[in-house]
Design a protein around this motif. Structure first.
Motif, short mmCIF file in Angstrom:
data_model
loop_
_atom_site.label_atom_id
_atom_site.label_comp_id
_atom_site.label_asym_id
_atom_site.label_seq_id
_atom_site.Cartn_x
_atom_site.Cartn_y
_atom_site.Cartn_z
N LYS A 172 0.84 -1.20 0.00
CA LYS A 172 0.00 0.00 0.00
C LYS A 172 0.87 1.24 0.00
O LYS A 172 2.06 1.18 0.34
CB LYS A 172 -0.94 -0.02 1.21
N THR A 173 0.27 2.37 -0.37
CA THR A 173 1.00 3.63 -0.44
C THR A 173 0.42 4.64 0.54
O THR A 173 -0.79 4.64 0.82
CB THR A 173 0.97 4.19 -1.87
N MET A 174 1.27 5.52 1.04
CA MET A 174 0.89 6.41 2.14
C MET A 174 0.10 7.67 1.76
O MET A 174 -0.74 8.11 2.53
CB MET A 174 2.15 6.84 2.92
N PRO A 175 0.34 8.30 0.60
CA PRO A 175 -0.34 9.59 0.35
C PRO A 175 -1.85 9.52 0.48
O PRO A 175 -2.48 10.45 1.02
CB PRO A 175 0.09 9.94 -1.08
N GLU A 176 -2.45 8.44 -0.02
CA GLU A 176 -3.90 8.35 -0.05
C GLU A 176 -4.50 8.18 1.35
O GLU A 176 -5.54 8.76 1.67
CB GLU A 176 -4.33 7.18 -0.95
N VAL A 177 -3.84 7.39 2.20
CA VAL A 177 -4.37 7.21 3.56
C VAL A 177 -4.16 8.47 4.39
O VAL A 177 -4.96 8.79 5.28
CB VAL A 177 -3.77 5.97 4.23
N ILE A 178 -3.09 9.21 4.11
CA ILE A 178 -2.89 10.50 4.79
C ILE A 178 -4.05 11.44 4.48
O ILE A 178 -4.56 12.13 5.37
CB ILE A 178 -1.53 11.12 4.38
N ASP A 179 -4.48 11.44 3.23
CA ASP A 179 -5.62 12.28 2.84
C ASP A 179 -6.88 11.87 3.60
O ASP A 179 -7.67 12.72 4.03
CB ASP A 179 -5.85 12.19 1.34
N VAL A 180 -7.07 10.56 3.78
CA VAL A 180 -8.23 10.07 4.53
C VAL A 180 -8.17 10.56 5.98
O VAL A 180 -9.18 11.01 6.54
CB VAL A 180 -8.29 8.53 4.49
N LEU A 181 -7.00 10.48 6.58
CA LEU A 181 -6.84 10.92 7.97
C LEU A 181 -7.10 12.42 8.10
O LEU A 181 -7.73 12.87 9.07
CB LEU A 181 -5.43 10.59 8.47
N LEU A 182 -6.61 13.19 7.15
CA LEU A 182 -6.81 14.63 7.19
C LEU A 182 -8.28 15.02 7.03
O LEU A 182 -8.72 16.05 7.52
CB LEU A 182 -5.98 15.30 6.10
N SER A 183 -9.03 14.16 6.34
CA SER A 183 -10.44 14.46 6.08
C SER A 183 -11.37 13.93 7.16
O SER A 183 -12.57 14.20 7.13
CB SER A 183 -10.85 13.86 4.73
N ASP A 184 -10.83 13.17 8.11
CA ASP A 184 -11.66 12.52 9.13
C ASP A 184 -11.99 13.51 10.25
O ASP A 184 -11.14 13.85 11.08
CB ASP A 184 -10.91 11.31 9.70
N GLU A 185 -13.23 13.96 10.28
CA GLU A 185 -13.66 14.95 11.27
C GLU A 185 -13.70 14.38 12.68
O GLU A 185 -13.74 15.13 13.66
CB GLU A 185 -15.03 15.51 10.89
N ASN A 186 -13.70 13.06 12.81
CA ASN A 186 -13.70 12.44 14.14
C ASN A 186 -12.35 12.53 14.83
O ASN A 186 -12.26 12.33 16.05
CB ASN A 186 -14.11 10.97 14.04
N LEU A 187 -11.31 12.83 14.08
CA LEU A 187 -9.96 12.82 14.66
C LEU A 187 -9.51 14.20 15.12
O LEU A 187 -9.05 14.37 16.23
CB LEU A 187 -8.96 12.26 13.63
N GLN A 188 -9.59 15.19 14.23
CA GLN A 188 -9.15 16.55 14.58
C GLN A 188 -7.71 16.56 15.11
O GLN A 188 -7.41 17.08 16.19
CB GLN A 188 -10.09 17.18 15.61
N ILE A 189 -6.83 15.95 14.34
CA ILE A 189 -5.42 15.86 14.72
C ILE A 189 -4.75 17.23 14.57
O ILE A 189 -4.99 17.96 13.61
CB ILE A 189 -4.70 14.82 13.83
N ASP A 190 -3.89 17.57 15.55
CA ASP A 190 -3.13 18.83 15.48
C ASP A 190 -1.86 18.68 14.66
O ASP A 190 -1.42 19.63 14.00
CB ASP A 190 -2.77 19.31 16.88
N GLY A 191 -1.24 17.52 14.77
CA GLY A 191 0.02 17.32 14.06
C GLY A 191 0.36 15.85 13.94
O GLY A 191 -0.20 15.00 14.64
N PHE A 192 1.28 15.58 13.03
CA PHE A 192 1.65 14.21 12.73
C PHE A 192 3.14 13.99 12.96
O PHE A 192 3.97 14.78 12.52
CB PHE A 192 1.31 13.87 11.29
N LEU A 193 3.43 12.90 13.66
CA LEU A 193 4.80 12.43 13.80
C LEU A 193 5.06 11.53 12.60
O LEU A 193 4.45 10.46 12.48
CB LEU A 193 4.95 11.67 15.12
N CYS A 194 5.92 11.94 11.71
CA CYS A 194 6.07 11.28 10.40
C CYS A 194 7.23 10.29 10.43
O CYS A 194 8.28 10.58 11.00
CB CYS A 194 6.28 12.33 9.32
#
Length: 365
Positions: A172-194
């Motif tokens: 699997k590839t990461m860009p697409e799942v990152i987009d899913v995480l960014l669009s998930d209103e249930n998460l509201q993440i402030d930042g990502f440890l990459c």
């Protein structure tokens, strides 16, 4: 060894914790997601959840490639083995104990006489295929870090005219799942440890969508000092509302895409849709073998059909992978699902969140 120990130094850790305390704003909760199973294990092993301020909440995301592999794909491996008694299945060690829907693992099948081979490198598979009359299927699971190795395997098999080898590609590839995480209103993440190792292949451009959408991004190594520097950077970005990609792992990550690795990937693979455990179908987030090399495509060679993609009843690995719950919030954790008797892949994989919490503990509220 002394060089490595500097990234675990108690005094440096204490100073970083003081800086983090200093920069924390009152009444602010900082939600930081690590999207790497190696980070999850490192954070748990070093006890960082216990020593960080409670307002810094570390959330584990879909960073373990074995864990995000759909149950239907796992079950298809078992069906392939059962229907082809003389077939040899080759896997990395993380997959050997992942249970199918019937509760049995590849380790169980090997104990019953089926041919299951644990490999450490794709070079092991090449050597084995060249000196064996067995039909061999390599189950390839991974992100950008390990995908070039599978591409290399296919190219080498093609050059050497090895015909008793095929690949079951679940990469699997990461860009697409990152987009899913960014669009998930249930998460509201402030930042990502990459993740440092993925970043060494993809470069830092992978994380541009994060900063464009007002999220902090910090590329980090895997020792406690690395992780704390990343957390401090994210907190500073959030406070200042100045979002950027901070590379705290320059000893490994140079910021540029690894052109050789991507040339290997692009020569052999093309994008395809993929099912992620707990998330579902993500368009173009998987890979499939290009036409020129389809003689090595196990799906085509064996006519593999994938069973229902539904997850095992009661297993909440999907919610753990999405960051919705911590492992202790799953009713099975530590009771029905243990390291000795795993029910889901998050308890099996060495990078699984449940396995990390079970072995090292987490800050349960």
């Amino acid at each position: 060894m002394n060089w490595i120990e500097s990234f675990r130094d108690k005094e440096i850790v204490e100073n970083l914790l003081k800086k983090i305390e200093y920069h924390i704003l009152p009444d602010k909760e900082y939600k930081i997601m690590e999207i790497c199973g190696t980070h999850t294990v490192s954070i748990s092993r070093s006890g960082l959840r216990y020593i960080l301020p409670k307002s810094v909440r570390l959330i584990s995301g879909p960073g373990c490639p074995v864990c995000v592999t759909a149950q239907g794909e796992i079950d298809a491996v078992f069906e392939l083995l059962k229907n082809n008694k003389n077939l040899t299945i080759a896997v990395y060690g993380d997959l050997i104990r992942v249970p199918g829907s019937d509760g049995k693992s590849l380790l169980d099948y090997r104990g019953n006489g089926y041919k299951v081979k644990i490999i450490h490198s794709v070079l092991d598979i090449l050597k084995y295929a060249q000196h064996s009359n067995d039909e061999i299927v390599f189950v390839s699971i991974g992100f950008e870090t390990t995908t070039p190795q599978t591409a290399f395997l296919i190219l080498e098999a093609f050059k050497k005219d090895i015909n008793n080898l095929s690949i079951l590609v679940f990469n699997k590839t990461m860009p697409e799942v990152i987009d899913v995480l960014l669009s998930d209103e249930n998460l509201q993440i402030d930042g990502f440890l990459c993740p440092g190792h993925v970043s060494a292949v993809t470069g830092d451009e992978l994380y541009l969508p994060m900063v464009r959408r007002g999220k902090a991004a910090a590329i980090s190594g895997f020792e406690p000092v690395d992780v704390l520097y990343g957390i401090l950077s994210i907190i500073e970005q959030v406070n200042n509302k100045e979002f950027k990609i901070v590379n705290n792992y320059k000893r490994v990550v140079k910021g540029e895409k690894n052109k050789v690795a991507f040339e290997l990937i692009n020569n052999v693979f093309e994008p395809s849709d993929a099912i992620w455990r707990g998330i579902g179908l993500i368009k173009n987030s998987g890979l499939k073998i290009k036409k020129g090399y389809q003689q090595y495509d196990a799906i085509k060679r064996y006519g593999i059909k994938f069973p229902d993609y539904s997850e095992k009843k009661g297993c909440r690995c999907g919610d753990v992978l999405k960051g919705y719950i911590t492992p202790d919030e799953c009713e099975l954790f530590g009771v029905v699902c243990t390291a000795d008797n795993p029910y889901g892949p998050c308890m099996v994989s060495s990078e699984g969140t449940c396995a990390a919490y079970y072995q090292f503990g987490g800050r349960f509220e």
